[in-house]
Design an enzyme around this catalytic site. Structure first.
Site, PDB file in Angstrom:
ATOM      1  CB  THR A  18      -2.893  -2.601   2.598  1.00  0.00           C
ATOM      2  OG1 THR A  18      -3.116  -1.889   3.792  1.00  0.00           O
ATOM      3  CG2 THR A  18      -1.663  -3.416   2.709  1.00  0.00           C
ATOM      4  CB  CYS A  19      -1.321  -2.392  -2.887  1.00  0.00           C
ATOM      5  SG  CYS A  19      -2.355  -0.954  -3.047  1.00  0.00           S
TER       6      CYS A  19
END
Lengths: 447, 620
Positions: B418-419
């Site tokens: 996840t970013c």
């Protein structure tokens, strides 16, 4: 005169099936279509020739000469004759009357809806003033059929003349009373009539039979008398034509207009369109919708209103408050477009309960549940204008906070009300309760 | 909007204001009144002044009558009504004073005011009672490494004393063998000699070669003296660990390097950061919130990978996946070296136990992880801790709830791709030392059944789909209480609050945890979102792009657990204030401090870091 167009669906239920073919000669009262399920017979309203039959209508080319004679119904019991006459609810809903009044009430009530609640309409009250005996005669048939031993005629207190005429007749009718209604919208909603007359608050899913009652429009009652006493099929309609019409804003009441007559013909009869107008509404300002000059009237058409031109809001952000008393979302979106607004946010009145068929019904017609939360949402969404379709009480509540928040409030009926010289629905200045004594002047506060 | 009798009762002490016009002589019932939940906004905008108004409790006595016709939004007072209950007001106040006579907590968003979201927790006050032992999780210092065995053992007797009926049961154990690394160098082969890790020179080219979408890779060794180095956005921080023998995740033996961590960074060829809402590029010492569970600990060596991917691939799933896979190509070789070169005897050994406590309150931790696709994805259950091989992306699993043991969680079962907003993102390392799981494991008063991971899909229909599954899963676990945590804010809050609703409506007490504060205030809400802990630490209550700043820490876990215990004991949680107010959290912490007799140590926020140009310009 335009061709007569008889729509095959003029009632609640399934469309009728034609029983004539192209080229057939028809008379007033010739049966031309029969129900295929829930529905009511449809009769030709003129002498003429069937010119075309399409999926949704039968088109009749009327003869030059029109006699007043009509094809009579066969004699039978009153219920059989009302059924054969193809009468449907003429207040607007169009529910087949024979089905409705075959109610088997237990010493119940017939409630005659003479509220004539939509702004600017006059044909119901005029009919009561002109032929009150017909109403009483029809009412007795309906009471007998439905098993009711009491009847109440619900009428707005402001119609003093009609009330006095009725009171005079009712002196000799112990089973029939009248109930006075305040001059607010909506008093003619079926469950509002039940509540006002009997004090019983029905759920949106309940029919008046749950209160041991049948609610029936006054014109419908008169048509029942015609069916039984004059063996007359239902092919005529009373209606009010009003608005931006040459000659002024007064009402043009047309009695016994052949069903299927075009909007154009009726507006011409009234005087013709003013050059500047907004739209033509078929039905009342609250519950009707935009129509065209070519469209025909039906057995349940009560009004043609030619409205004032629309203001140009130049794309301003608009919120829509949908309620059950006024137009549905589709109608409101139509109006937003006509005002040249930009639809920005939609709210629903808390009481506008969605029904199984997708329509909405108000949980407590005419009694507001509060609107400030909606106004806050509109404000949050950045609306400059809001358009509302609410009843008198809810409109009042919207006005209590909307303008203070900087929301400009339009009512769905504004352009129609202006054209029929009716006060706009905004802040409420009359009491929601009236004294049943005609001579007591009710409190008109200034709040 | 008009209110029900039930709502009126809840607001008995709030002002009575008519929702609509009502006429003289009207006997008042609840349907006549506006919902007090919206009053603050009305007062703020000058539409309402409730000074001197009677309360709902006073006027809803069945005999209060209007003496004049009043319009909508009129507050009731002696001038416009009669028959109200004059005595109701003081009586109600007494109730309020007595109310804290038990455990009472106070945090976040109320159903009626879903935009509000404060953080915070607890107040312990025993009004009556004798011999009451209150045990609150004390945590393990710094939110960092897991308890050494000795400490866990020390805690055990207390737990046994509190629960003489049924014994604790150790379901399984996980041994972590720690090996100290003091230096990371490049060399001809990847190996570990003593406390020196060598990474093979030229391995970057092979790593790039292994992935179609990766165009370059650079490895930098950042020692503490080099912390003031510019870095592209940090995509992940990973422990370097491997399983011994053929052990699966969550059991047996894991070897882990201490003092060195993997830092994944990246951009596209043309330099676009691989991040969505904000990115943490800049000088590492200005953008890294040291010592967060998911972050680098101050003093550690960073093995920093700078990966570039093809242009335009930063917002598509395969791009970030390729970047992570390329890094794992190198980590895999280090893992092999760890298996081969490290001695049997470690510098430190830790035994983690999965303990069940029959008879105690059963709780479950539901962790919402991102699953919207593109860069929002997670590899679940790789063969090696935080590896790639053997894992399934939760997006491919349809984001449905997946159960994990607490030991699997802390053995690297989540490889976080996840970013999302860097300040609230849970890095892979976050799970390796998940504070809430640790608090629950170590609290002798609760019985942690496990952890449920659920992805947050993009489409609302899918959000409700997975949420319904969460509700059913938690029902079948037959727990007494549940936590729902999330990372990020905005879109994912839709399913976050729906999870809470689906659990809450089954009658299970539930506490939610999220970053909300000012910028991340809940966009939706429901009536079960009334026990919430805000993970915010930033001064301004915002996503400040400082890595891991606003993630779930030990102090949040302590508050949440205390709040859930209050909830499970049937105690009320005070309604949130309308706007984020950090004092709610501070008050709660203070109350817990008093109850446990010592101060919970609160972590620093971004103000402890050197000010970056970006932060100066954009935020503070």
């Amino acid at each position: 005169m335009d061709k007569i167009q008889m729509l095959l669906k003029q009632h609640v239920g399934a469309p009728c099936a034609p029983v004539v073919k192209v080229g057939d000669k028809v008379k007033k009262g010739t049966l031309i279509a029969e129900p295929t399920g829930l529905g009511a017979n449809i009769f030709a309203s003129v002498y003429g020739t069937v010119e075309e039959i399409t999926e949704d209508r039968i088109i009749i080319n009327p003869d030059e000469e029109q006699s007043d004679e009509y094809v009579k119904l066969e004699k039978g019991t009153p219920l059989e004759m009302i059924k054969a006459a193809g009468i449907v609810g003429m207040g607007g809903a169009g529910f087949p009357t024979a089905v409705k009044i075959d109610a088997h009430l237990d010493h119940g009530y017939i409630l005659v809806n003479a509220a004539e609640c939509e702004p600017g309409l006059e044909h119901n009250i005029q009919q009561i003033e002109e032929t009150p005996e017909k109403l009483i005669a029809g009412l007795k048939y309906v009471m007998e059929i439905a098993g009711a031993d009491k009847a109440i005629i619900a009428i707005k207190k402001k119609h003093r003349k009609a009330i006095e005429i009725l009171d005079n007749l009712l002196k000799d009718e112990p089973a029939i009373e009248r109930h006075l209604l305040p001059d607010i919208y909506p008093m003619g909603e079926e469950r509002a009539v039940v509540r006002e007359c009997l004090g019983i608050e029905l759920e949106p899913t309940q029919l008046p039979s749950a209160a041991n009652a049948v609610v029936i429009n006054s014109e419908t009652v008169c048509r029942c008398a015609e069916a039984v006493d004059e063996q007359k099929p239902s092919f005529l309609k009373n209606l009010t034509v009003r608005g931006q019409i040459k000659g002024g804003h007064d009402a043009h009441v047309f009695m016994d207009v052949p069903v299927g007559t075009s909007v154009r013909d009726l507006i011409e009869r009234a005087g013709g369109l003013e050059e500047q107008y907004g739209e033509i509404i078929m039905g009342g300002a609250f519950t009707g919708r935009a129509t065209t000059l070519d469209a025909p009237i039906c057995k349940n058409t009560g009004a043609l209103l030619v409205t004032m031109p629309f203001m140009d809001l130049k794309g301003a952000k608009m919120g829509i408050l949908v309620c059950a008393c006024g137009g549905n979302l589709e109608r409101m979106q139509d109006l937003v477009k006509k005002y040249n607004g930009t639809e920005t946010h939609v709210c629903y009145c808390k009481q506008a309960q969605e029904q199984k068929n997708g329509t909405r019904k108000c949980e407590r017609p005419g009694n507001c549940p509060g609107q400030v939360k909606n106004n806050m949402d509109f404000k949050k969404a950045g609306c400059e204008y809001i358009i509302i379709g609410n009843c008198s009480d809810c409109s009042n509540t919207v006005m209590a906070s909307g303008p203070k928040m900087g929301l400009k409030v339009l009512h769905q009926t504004d352009h129609a009300c202006r054209a029929v010289d009716h006060a706009l629905y905004r802040t409420l200045r009359v009491s929601k309760a009236v004294d049943q004594d005609l001579n007591v002047v009710d409190n008109v506060e200034n709040n | 909007m008009s209110i029900t009798a039930e709502t009126a009762k809840q607001h008995a002490n709030d002002p009575a204001v008519l929702c609509c016009r009502a006429e003289e002589g009207t006997v008042l019932d609840p349907s006549r009144f506006e919902d007090p939940a919206i009053f603050p906004d009305l007062v703020d905008s000058g539409l309402l002044n409730t000074d001197g108004a009677l309360t709902l409790g006073q006027v809803l006595n069945g005999k209060t009558k209007l003496t004049k016709t009043c319009d909508s939004l009129t507050p009731l007072n002696a001038d416009n009504c009669e028959g109200f209950d004059a005595a109701a007001a003081p009586a109600a106040e007494e109730v309020v004073e007595e109310a804290p006579a038990a455990v009472e907590a106070a945090p976040a968003p109320v159903a009626a005011a879903p935009v509000a979201c404060a953080g915070g927790v607890i107040k312990l006050h025993i009004g009556e009672g004798k011999n009451i032992d209150i045990e609150l999780p004390t945590g393990l210092g710094g939110g960092a490494v897991v308890a050494p065995v000795a400490e866990a053992a020390a805690a055990a007797p207390a737990a046994v004393a509190a629960a003489p009926v049924e014994e604790e049961k150790v379901v399984r154990e996980l041994t972590r063998k720690h090996y100290k690394i003091t230096e990371v160098k490049r060399g001809p082969e990847t190996k570990i000699e003593g406390s020196v890790l060598y990474i093979r020179e030229g391995i970057e080219a092979e790593a790039v070669e292994s992935q179609d979408l990766v165009t370059s890779m650079k490895i930098e060794v950042i020692t503490p003296d080099l912390y003031h180095t510019y870095s592209e956005t940090v995509m992940d921080i990973q422990p370097i660990a491997t399983k011994e023998d053929e052990w699966a995740l969550g059991e047996g033996v894991t070897r882990v390097l201490d003092g060195a961590v993997t830092v994944v960074t990246g951009t596209t060829d043309e330099g676009i950061q691989i991040g969505e809402f904000g990115s943490s590029e800049g000088y590492l010492d200005e953008n890294m919130m040291w010592n967060r569970p998911g972050a680098v600990d101050k003093g550690e060596i960073m093995i920093k990978y700078f990966v570039t991917i093809k242009n335009g691939k930063n917002m598509e799933r395969p791009g970030p996946i390729a970047a992570h896979s390329a890094v794992d190509y190198v980590t895999a070789e280090i893992r092999n070296a760890m298996k081969k070169d490290l001695p049997e005897e470690a510098d430190e050994v830790q035994v983690l136990q999965q303990i069940r406590r029959p008879g105690k309150k059963k709780v479950v931790v539901v962790k919402e992880i991102m699953g919207q696709g593109a860069m929002h994805d997670n590899f679940l259950f790789p063969s090696e801790p935080v590896g790639v091989l053997g894992a399934r992306p939760n997006v491919d699993l349809g984001n449905v709830p997946v159960c994990a043991s607490p030991l699997e969680v802390m053995d690297g079962c989540i490889h976080a791709l996840t970013c999302i907003g860097p300040a609230s993102k849970e890095m892979s390392r976050h799970y390796w030392r998940e504070p809430l799981v640790l608090e629950c494991i170590h609290d002798p008063e609760v019985d942690l059944v496990g952890v449920v991971f659920v992805g947050s899909p993009q489409a609302n229909s899918e959000k409700f789909y997975v949420s319904n599954r969460v509700g059913q899963t938690v029902e079948m676990l037959d727990v007494d209480g549940a936590f729902v945590t999330t990372e990020g804010f905005g879109n994912n809050h839709v399913d976050f609050v729906t999870h809470i609703e689906n659990i809450g409506k089954r009658g299970i007490p539930v506490v939610g945890m999220s970053f909300c504060a000012n910028q991340g205030a809940l966009v939706v809400g429901n009536k079960y979102c009334d026990a919430m802990v805000d993970n915010n630490k930033s001064m301004s209550g915002i996503e400040n792009e400082v890595l891991a700043c606003n993630t779930l820490c030990e102090e949040d876990a302590i508050r949440a657990l205390a709040m859930l215990k209050a909830r499970m004991a049937g105690e009320p949680v005070k309604a949130a204030e309308r706007k984020y107010n950090v004092n709610v959290k501070n008050n709660n912490v203070e109350l817990i401090d008093k109850a446990i007799g010592f101060d919970i140590e609160l972590v620093d926020n971004e103000q402890s870091l050197p000010m970056s140009e970006k932060r100066k310009a954009k935020y503070d």
